[in-house]
Design a protein around this motif. Structure first.
Motif, PDB file in Angstrom:
ATOM      1  N   VAL A  83       0.835  -1.191   0.052  1.00 57.63           N
ATOM      2  CA  VAL A  83      -0.121   0.066  -0.052  1.00 57.63           C
ATOM      3  C   VAL A  83       1.039   1.166  -0.008  1.00 57.63           C
ATOM      4  N   SER A 137      -7.712   7.192  -1.512  1.00 53.26           N
ATOM      5  CA  SER A 137      -7.797   6.862  -0.253  1.00 53.26           C
ATOM      6  C   SER A 137      -6.112   6.350   0.030  1.00 53.26           C
ATOM      7  N   SER A 140      -2.969   0.410  -3.827  1.00 54.88           N
ATOM      8  CA  SER A 140      -2.812  -0.953  -3.573  1.00 54.88           C
ATOM      9  C   SER A 140      -2.481  -1.890  -4.564  1.00 54.88           C
ATOM     10  N   ASP A 143      -9.836  -0.280  -1.990  1.00 53.53           N
ATOM     11  CA  ASP A 143      -8.884  -0.781  -1.273  1.00 53.53           C
ATOM     12  C   ASP A 143      -8.753  -2.240  -1.184  1.00 53.53           C
TER      13      ASP A 143
END
Length: 616
Positions: free
Chosen positions: A177, A193, A196, A232
């Motif tokens: 990440v 966010s 990933s 995510d």
């Protein structure tokens, strides 16, 4: 109908295999030799020697190779070095508009590698961690890295262009990440966010538990928060195969159907939801186009069908309604003007909780402005979005007022409707056509809009198949636009509508045979079932054989029809098994009424365009 006619021509009784639908279950009762043959083929395939390529894939075996999910200590031997050799297996390759970077994950004999490469060189740091934001041990950090805390490490881009990380097999994490930090001027880029990169299949139960916790227990939760979480965990679910991506599709389908809440004590700006919708739809397009697992590709396509396209200028939603209210002298806050409570309440929702429902609200408002009849307002709300008065009044930002008749604002809200559709509409056929036309050649564009202008003509289903075949080469190409895939989905759905609208009792038997062939031809364009594609080829050979309707031909048609029945039954069973249990888990945790999820898997199957074959 086809089977009945073929039985009459073939003479005698041949074992039938009929799909039987019961509440909560969809299965096929196979009492014929075809079913036994199918079982024998499956058994022989499972016993095939390792390394032998098989042309028949057992779909239920896809996606079961997942890791135990146990957490172990991570030792990352990450160094700055040239990219992995070309012979390495490429796990994923994604270009992100946010940050202008390409991320490539590969697996070779020595371990796993991640290359993050910027399109334009600039001073930048990779702020990264492993798994759920854990920092590797200090002694294992790559050259030019600094350990920030126990969660993250910062590594400089070499020559402002790239960072290359390598992890030995025994110490490789499940995923990487990261976010980006530009140095001059300082600017953090997080893609909504974080970025990933999935390296190894995760424990799917752990991912599902994370989603259920948010859907059931989060005190502040919204459609935007859901899309952030989707991004995510998307790579992890896709790596888990059919079962994992089946969960993602089920989750997003329950969201688009408003079975799951869109707002719970949470607000956001229109530009934020527009961005997250764009990122999610683009990533889902990548999965639908290029993932090696056919079931993952299928469920990504189905999930995309219920997603807004996103993008556009999200701020135009927020500012557009303000410009209209100010231009026409509508009271806004403490600003004096015409007191129009409906527009004031709607504008508050648009500022803090804009959703795809706003497209329907705008369409209903325009219908009322044209007629001056509130019945038209409520009718369009229900017909286009299943929105009721009680639903509007129960929104996180409620709309309790009825609109006032101000017909001089019709043109302004026609323009505003397009602004909303640019962001929130997905597989809407007309919107998708406008968005996709810039990616198509002249002939395809002409064929598309000629079909749209004559969309109710008898020849439209055949033209849709022709256009979709042209589109397939565009959306399947690397980097193909999500708008072209959304258009393909919209055309596929309209094809089904046209076939279902046909009065089959008026068709000749030859026309019926041709219609079955056309439905299979349409399904084969994007269908991810090799078994169904084989059925389509078999039916094509039967349909073009000589001596149609003779006794021998009847037996051939019967065999092809029963083979197709078996394939459809297996396809339906697999799809139900991938979705129903996940709907049950989400429904229980989110406290959804059981009536909404009792037959969820069956409804998914019935919603597939290929399901129209069951009535032929």
């Amino acid at each position: 109908m086809i089977v009945d006619r073929a039985l009459q021509l073939g003479g005698g009784h041949v074992g039938r295999c009929t799909p039987i639908v019961q509440p909560g279950r969809l299965h096929a009762r196979a009492s014929c030799a075809f079913a036994r043959r199918r079982q024998a083929v499956a058994q022989s395939s499972s016993c095939a020697p390792a390394g032998i390529a098989q042309t028949s894939v057992t779909i239920k075996q896809l996606g079961r190779q997942i890791s135990s999910g146990r957490r172990s200590s991570i030792v990352a031997h990450a160094v700055q070095a040239p990219p992995a050799p070309a012979a390495a297996e490429e796990l994923s390759r994604v270009f992100y508009d946010a940050g202008g970077i390409t991320v490539v994950a590969t697996k070779e004999a020595s371990g796993y590698s991640v290359l993050v490469e910027a399109a334009e060189p600039r001073g930048m740091l990779l702020h990264w961690g492993v798994n759920e934001w854990e920092a590797p041990p200090q002694e294992q950090l790559p050259e030019g890295s600094t350990k920030v805390d126990d969660k993250a490490v910062q590594t400089h881009f070499k020559d402002g262009r790239s960072v290359w990380l390598h992890f030995p097999n025994q110490h490789a994490p499940e995923r990487i990440v990261f976010v980006l930090k530009e140095l001059s001027p300082e600017n953090w880029i997080n893609n909504g966010s974080c970025y990933s990169v999935q390296l190894k299949p995760p424990g799917i139960d752990k991912l599902i538990s994370r989603v259920l916790d948010c859907e059931g227990d989060a005190t502040h939760w919204s459609l935007k928060d859901r899309l952030v979480l989707v991004n995510d965990v998307l790579d992890g679910f896709a790596a888990a195969g059919a079962d994992g991506m089946g969960f993602v599709f089920t989750w997003l389908r329950m969201s688009s159907s408003k079975i799951l809440t869109w707002a719970r004590n949470s607000n956001y700006q229109s530009k934020d939801i527009a961005w997250m919708q764009k990122v999610t739809s683009e990533r889902m397009t990548e999965k639908a186009r290029g993932h090696p697992d056919p079931w993952v590709r299928l469920y990504a396509r189905l999930a995309l069908a219920g997603l807004p396209r996103g993008g556009g200028n999200g701020d135009d939603i927020r500012m557009g309604i303000l410009h209209i209210m100010r231009e026409y002298g509508i009271k806004e806050g403490h600003r004096p003007g015409i007191d129009e409570p409906f527009l004031e309440q709607w504008h508050q929702k648009l500022h803090q909780n804009t959703t795809p429902e706003d497209v329907t609200i705008c369409e209903a408002y325009l219908a009322y402005l044209h007629s001056g009849n509130h019945d038209d307002y409520w009718r369009v709300l229900w017909d286009n979005g299943r929105i009721t008065k009680e639903h509007l009044e129960g929104l996180n930002i409620p709309i309790k007022a009825w609109p006032q008749h101000l017909p001089h604002m019709i043109n302004a809200f026609k323009g505003y409707l397009w602004t909303l559709k640019t962001c929130h509409s997905g597989a809407d056929m007309d919107t998708a056509a406008e968005m996709a036309k810039g990616h198509l050649d002249g002939d395809t564009t002409w064929m598309l809009f000629d079909m749209l202008q004559n969309r109710n003509e008898w020849w439209v289903p055949g033209k849709i198949v022709e256009v979709r075949k042209r589109l397939a080469g565009v959306w399947r190409a690397p980097g193909g636009s999500r708008d072209v895939l959304l258009l393909d989905i919209a055309l596929d759905n309209y094809f089904r509508t046209m076939v279902e609208r046909t009065d089959r009792s008026t068709l000749s038997r030859d026309s019926l045979v041709d219609m079955v062939g056309m439905v299979l031809d349409n399904a084969g364009i994007a269908c991810e079932s090799e078994d169904l594609q084989q059925c389509g080829r078999l039916w094509g050979r039967v349909a073009t054989a000589g001596n149609r309707w003779a006794g021998e031909w009847g037996l051939q048609a019967l065999a092809a029809a029963q083979r197709l029945q078996l394939s459809l039954a297996g396809y339906a069973d697999d799809m139900c098994s991938h979705t129903q249990r996940h709907a049950n888990a989400l429904g229980e945790r989110a406290k959804v009424e059981k009536a909404y999820i009792l037959n969820f898997g069956e409804e998914v199957v019935r919603g597939q365009p290929v399901f129209v074959l069951s009535g032929l």
